[in-house]
Design an enzyme around this catalytic site. Sequence first.
Site, short mmCIF file in Angstrom:
data_model
loop_
_atom_site.label_atom_id
_atom_site.label_comp_id
_atom_site.label_asym_id
_atom_site.label_seq_id
_atom_site.Cartn_x
_atom_site.Cartn_y
_atom_site.Cartn_z
N ARG A 114 0.82 -1.19 0.16
CA ARG A 114 -0.06 -0.07 -0.06
C ARG A 114 0.93 1.26 -0.03
O ARG A 114 0.26 2.25 0.44
CB ARG A 114 -0.78 -0.11 1.11
N LYS A 136 3.76 11.77 -11.33
CA LYS A 136 3.10 10.87 -12.16
C LYS A 136 3.75 9.49 -12.12
O LYS A 136 5.15 9.56 -12.40
CB LYS A 136 3.04 11.45 -13.39
N GLU A 178 11.31 18.70 -24.40
CA GLU A 178 10.37 19.02 -23.42
C GLU A 178 10.73 20.46 -22.75
O GLU A 178 9.86 21.31 -22.32
CB GLU A 178 10.41 18.14 -22.16
N LYS A 214 8.44 23.59 -14.63
CA LYS A 214 7.45 22.54 -14.58
C LYS A 214 7.08 22.36 -13.25
O LYS A 214 5.76 22.11 -12.82
CB LYS A 214 8.43 21.09 -15.10
N GLU A 224 -3.69 17.39 -11.98
CA GLU A 224 -4.06 17.89 -13.26
C GLU A 224 -5.60 17.98 -13.51
O GLU A 224 -6.07 17.01 -14.34
CB GLU A 224 -3.63 16.64 -14.49
N ARG A 228 -2.25 21.92 -15.14
CA ARG A 228 -1.29 21.22 -15.31
C ARG A 228 -1.39 20.56 -16.85
O ARG A 228 -0.44 19.93 -17.38
CB ARG A 228 -1.13 20.05 -14.45
N ASN A 232 0.51 19.13 -21.41
CA ASN A 232 0.16 18.25 -22.80
C ASN A 232 0.38 18.47 -24.03
O ASN A 232 0.25 18.11 -24.90
CB ASN A 232 -0.99 17.42 -22.28
N HIS A 235 1.50 16.52 -26.92
CA HIS A 235 1.62 14.98 -26.57
C HIS A 235 0.49 14.28 -27.06
O HIS A 235 0.52 12.88 -27.17
CB HIS A 235 1.48 15.01 -25.07
N HIS A 239 2.21 11.48 -28.52
CA HIS A 239 2.00 10.08 -27.82
C HIS A 239 1.75 9.08 -29.24
O HIS A 239 2.12 8.03 -29.19
CB HIS A 239 1.11 10.18 -26.79
N HIS A 255 11.05 9.67 -27.26
CA HIS A 255 9.93 10.47 -26.85
C HIS A 255 9.95 11.84 -27.46
O HIS A 255 8.97 12.50 -28.03
CB HIS A 255 9.84 10.49 -25.31
#
Length: 357
Positions: A114, A136, A178, A214, A224, A228, A232, A235, A239, A255
């Site tokens: 947990r 994330k 980025e 960032k 988000e 936030r 993206n 992306h 992606h 990436h």
Amino acid sequence: MNTLQSINYPIHFNNIAAALNQFIKQGNYSRFFILTDEHTVKHCLPIIRDGLDQTDNFDIIEINAGEESKSIDFCVGIWKMLIDFGADRNSLLINLGGGVITDLGGFAASTYKRGIDFVHIPTTLLSQVDASVGGKTGIDIDNLKNIIGTFTQPKAVFIEHRFLQTLPARQVRSGLAEMLKHGLITDAAYWEKLKNSDLENLSAELIYDSIAIKNKVVIADPTERGLRKILNFGHTIGHAIESYSLEHDENPLTHGEAVVAGMICEAYLSHQKSGLSLTAMEEIINTLLGLYGKYELDEATFPMLNDIMRKDKKNQGGNINCSLLSNIGESKIDNICTDEELVESLKFYASLEYAKA
Ligand code: GLY
């Protein structure tokens, strides 16, 4: 320029050994584990290990480098090793590596018993300026990146500029994408400064400023819900192109390279939909194409790319949601883009003239 405060943890920048030793000592951990891959075990672990005061109560968990490791199978492998090593709830996982290690290690730690404490020592530029900051964690399923994951903040992040010397130039350029994005979405002066810098030798200051951008965004919106989402930019389409390339290309895009293609498409959409001027769009496209060149996209791939975008985790109520620019340094979230608009932007990208230098 040495420590930034994030949501509820510090980001230490350079000369990290002292900060790491102090963190481990204060945490009073029963054991700690270092998650690494075959590259960082060779190039970065010795630097970290040499600086550690406590050398007898940690174990190393090594996985294969590469996006394929960001899977539930590898996560089970990490959980099993933690069990075999007798990791209790007072253990610490140190994620030493790029985005795969920090995302996967963060996910494994946030769910083991947990949740146990974890810290990141990002070793690629991409993970320094992006993945390691903001909590994330995630794994991929098939070609869906980060489709399973949690928001769990690390207890600390330790960033060492000199790790970049261990990286191939292409990996550095992946992270640079980025950094360029950070300027485009929030800070025109940073974009201007960065694009005119010596990009082969990125200074510690430019990297620190990118992390600070960032960090400011994730502090304002850790999970988000709103702001936030600006991170993206590039992306949604990026992606999809990355997933496609990973599956179909012998030498897939990094990436950052995929995000650059995505940013060009989304700069086009920004001009169509969110007020980005033609001059600004052209400046962005010329800069990005000049730095990264062009990925050849065949029209036959557009339906497949659109299909991947439809499954993007950022979508809401069946709509494909893009973060777009209204100016260089200003962005707008929640722009619903139709399939036709997205395909139109791919067509625009495919039609761009680019003469290789
Ligand atoms: N990589 C985007 C974010 O952390 O929100």
